[in-house]
Design an enzyme around this catalytic site. Structure first.
Site, PDB file in Angstrom:
ATOM      1  N   HIS A  18       0.840  -1.209   0.000  1.00 47.79           N
ATOM      2  CA  HIS A  18       0.000   0.000   0.000  1.00 47.79           C
ATOM      3  C   HIS A  18       0.874   1.258   0.000  1.00 47.79           C
ATOM      4  O   HIS A  18       0.621   2.203  -0.752  1.00 47.79           O
ATOM      5  CB  HIS A  18      -0.887   0.044   1.251  1.00 47.79           C
ATOM      6  CG  HIS A  18      -1.878  -1.081   1.376  1.00 47.79           C
ATOM      7  ND1 HIS A  18      -2.027  -1.811   2.529  1.00 47.79           N
ATOM      8  CD2 HIS A  18      -2.771  -1.592   0.496  1.00 47.79           C
ATOM      9  CE1 HIS A  18      -2.977  -2.718   2.359  1.00 47.79           C
ATOM     10  NE2 HIS A  18      -3.445  -2.616   1.140  1.00 47.79           N
ATOM     11  N   LYS A  42     -16.312  -7.729   8.926  1.00 46.05           N
ATOM     12  CA  LYS A  42     -17.069  -7.640  10.171  1.00 46.05           C
ATOM     13  C   LYS A  42     -16.166  -7.624  11.397  1.00 46.05           C
ATOM     14  O   LYS A  42     -16.447  -6.930  12.358  1.00 46.05           O
ATOM     15  CB  LYS A  42     -18.089  -8.761  10.245  1.00 46.05           C
ATOM     16  CG  LYS A  42     -19.289  -8.424   9.380  1.00 46.05           C
ATOM     17  CD  LYS A  42     -20.340  -9.499   9.355  1.00 46.05           C
ATOM     18  CE  LYS A  42     -21.294  -9.301   8.200  1.00 46.05           C
ATOM     19  NZ  LYS A  42     -20.830  -9.912   6.940  1.00 46.05           N
ATOM     20  N   ARG A  91      -1.585  -6.380  -8.258  1.00 48.69           N
ATOM     21  CA  ARG A  91      -0.483  -7.252  -7.892  1.00 48.69           C
ATOM     22  C   ARG A  91      -0.216  -8.292  -8.960  1.00 48.69           C
ATOM     23  O   ARG A  91       0.877  -8.453  -9.442  1.00 48.69           O
ATOM     24  CB  ARG A  91      -0.784  -7.943  -6.564  1.00 48.69           C
ATOM     25  CG  ARG A  91      -0.600  -7.042  -5.386  1.00 48.69           C
ATOM     26  CD  ARG A  91      -1.245  -7.587  -4.163  1.00 48.69           C
ATOM     27  NE  ARG A  91      -2.697  -7.491  -4.263  1.00 48.69           N
ATOM     28  CZ  ARG A  91      -3.514  -7.506  -3.228  1.00 48.69           C
ATOM     29  NH1 ARG A  91      -3.039  -7.671  -2.021  1.00 48.69           N
ATOM     30  NH2 ARG A  91      -4.814  -7.393  -3.385  1.00 48.69           N
ATOM     31  N   SER A 129      -2.851  -7.729   3.044  1.00 52.16           N
ATOM     32  CA  SER A 129      -3.108  -7.581   4.480  1.00 52.16           C
ATOM     33  C   SER A 129      -3.475  -8.939   5.083  1.00 52.16           C
ATOM     34  O   SER A 129      -3.028  -9.278   6.185  1.00 52.16           O
ATOM     35  CB  SER A 129      -4.252  -6.597   4.716  1.00 52.16           C
ATOM     36  OG  SER A 129      -3.913  -5.327   4.246  1.00 52.16           O
TER      37      SER A 129
HETATM   38  N1  LIG Z   1       1.087  -5.432  -2.269  1.00 60.95           N
HETATM   39  C1  LIG Z   1       0.297  -4.648  -2.993  1.00 60.95           C
HETATM   40  N2  LIG Z   1       0.744  -4.082  -4.126  1.00 60.95           N
HETATM   41  C2  LIG Z   1      -0.064  -3.325  -4.880  1.00 60.95           C
HETATM   42  N3  LIG Z   1      -1.341  -3.062  -4.612  1.00 60.95           N
HETATM   43  C3  LIG Z   1      -1.837  -3.591  -3.495  1.00 60.95           C
HETATM   44  C4  LIG Z   1      -1.059  -4.409  -2.618  1.00 60.95           C
HETATM   45  N4  LIG Z   1      -1.842  -4.815  -1.590  1.00 60.95           N
HETATM   46  C5  LIG Z   1      -3.049  -4.272  -1.823  1.00 60.95           C
HETATM   47  N5  LIG Z   1      -3.062  -3.544  -2.956  1.00 60.95           N
HETATM   48  C6  LIG Z   1      -4.166  -2.810  -3.524  1.00 60.95           C
HETATM   49  O1  LIG Z   1      -4.588  -1.853  -2.591  1.00 60.95           O
HETATM   50  C7  LIG Z   1      -5.991  -1.623  -2.699  1.00 60.95           C
HETATM   51  C8  LIG Z   1      -6.634  -1.793  -1.351  1.00 60.95           C
HETATM   52  O2  LIG Z   1      -6.566  -3.136  -1.015  1.00 60.95           O
HETATM   53  P1  LIG Z   1      -6.986  -3.809   0.348  1.00 60.95           P
HETATM   54  O3  LIG Z   1      -7.217  -2.824   1.412  1.00 60.95           O
HETATM   55  O4  LIG Z   1      -8.011  -4.833   0.042  1.00 60.95           O
HETATM   56  O5  LIG Z   1      -5.609  -4.536   0.687  1.00 60.95           O
HETATM   57  P2  LIG Z   1      -5.284  -6.054   0.655  1.00 60.95           P
HETATM   58  O6  LIG Z   1      -3.845  -6.162   1.007  1.00 60.95           O
HETATM   59  O7  LIG Z   1      -5.755  -6.664  -0.617  1.00 60.95           O
HETATM   60  O8  LIG Z   1      -6.154  -6.551   1.894  1.00 60.95           O
HETATM   61  P3  LIG Z   1      -6.972  -7.920   2.057  1.00 60.95           P
HETATM   62  O9  LIG Z   1      -5.949  -9.001   2.081  1.00 60.95           O
HETATM   63  O10 LIG Z   1      -7.671  -7.729   3.376  1.00 60.95           O
HETATM   64  O11 LIG Z   1      -7.902  -7.981   0.893  1.00 60.95           O
HETATM   65  C9  LIG Z   1      -6.457  -2.595  -3.789  1.00 60.95           C
HETATM   66  O12 LIG Z   1      -6.464  -1.912  -5.030  1.00 60.95           O
HETATM   67  C10 LIG Z   1      -5.386  -3.647  -3.792  1.00 60.95           C
HETATM   68  O13 LIG Z   1      -5.294  -4.287  -5.043  1.00 60.95           O
HETATM   69 MG   LIG Z   2      -7.825  -7.001  -1.016  1.00 56.60          MG
END
Ligand SMILES: Nc1ncnc2c1ncn2[C@@H]1O[C@H](COP(=O)(O)OP(=O)(O)OP(=O)(O)O)[C@@H](O)[C@H]1O
Ligand SMILES: [Mg+2]
Length: 162
Positions: A18, A42, A91, A129
């Protein structure tokens, strides 16, 4: 015309993937709002207040990065903030289908808003995450994959739970 971008997500917790996308966005757009989604899951590990505090602290030296929360339709929030761009991170191919659907649906809901996809540095391209939470819960090392503040907060959570 200045470009204001919104980067929505649950950020539970913020990872270096992020952070990488936010830094790229901050270089590309005049301003980027990290918009933390209320009620995405949730039972999140970090409360809304904790996630906001973490993101604000991590980006304290970036004057054009703002941290906010939103609920409801993303396009409504983007319009309310008078932003014109939605930033999403890509990703791997696995992200593509869902992101493609969301981008086209959002365009149908509000054709003035453009979705922009950005790729993180390779070393962050496998981080999510969910995976961070899983690995940490099982005692694995997440150093270098999340900001130091997140590592500290994860350790504090573990201490409370034990
Ligand atoms: N490592 C990463 N590199 C690039 N983009 C990312 C990465 N992790 C998350 N994103 C992007 O950030 C945005 C917000 O994602 P989100 O908050 O769902 O994070 P996540 O890491 O995918 O969490 P979760 O595993 O809970 O789904 C989305 O567009 C997701 O594709
Ligand atoms: Mg996600």
């Amino acid at each position: 015309m200045s470009t204001l971008a919104v980067y929505p997500g649950s950020f539970d917790p913020l990872t270096n993937g992020h952070v990488d996308i936010i830094e790229r966005g901050a270089r590309l757009f005049d301003r980027i709002i990290v918009a933390i989604l209320v009620n995405a899951e949730k039972s999140p590990l970090f409360t809304m207040a904790e996630r906001v505090e973490i993101a604000r602290k991590v980006f304290t030296d970036h004057p054009n990065v703002e941290v906010d929360t939103f609920e409801g339709l993303l396009v409504d929030y983007v319009a309310k903030r008078q932003a014109n761009v939605i930033v999403r991170g890509l990703r791997a191919v696995s992200d593509f289908e869902y992101e493609f659907q969301m981008a086209l649906m959002n365009r149908r809901l509000n054709s003035k808003i453009e979705t922009v996809f950005m790729m993180p540095a390779e070393q962050y391209s496998y981080i999510s995450s969910r995976l961070i939470k899983e690995v940490f819960a099982l005692g694995g090392r997440v150093h270098g994959l999340v900001p130091e503040l997140v590592e500290t907060r994860l350790r504090e959570k573990r201490a409370v739970r034990m």
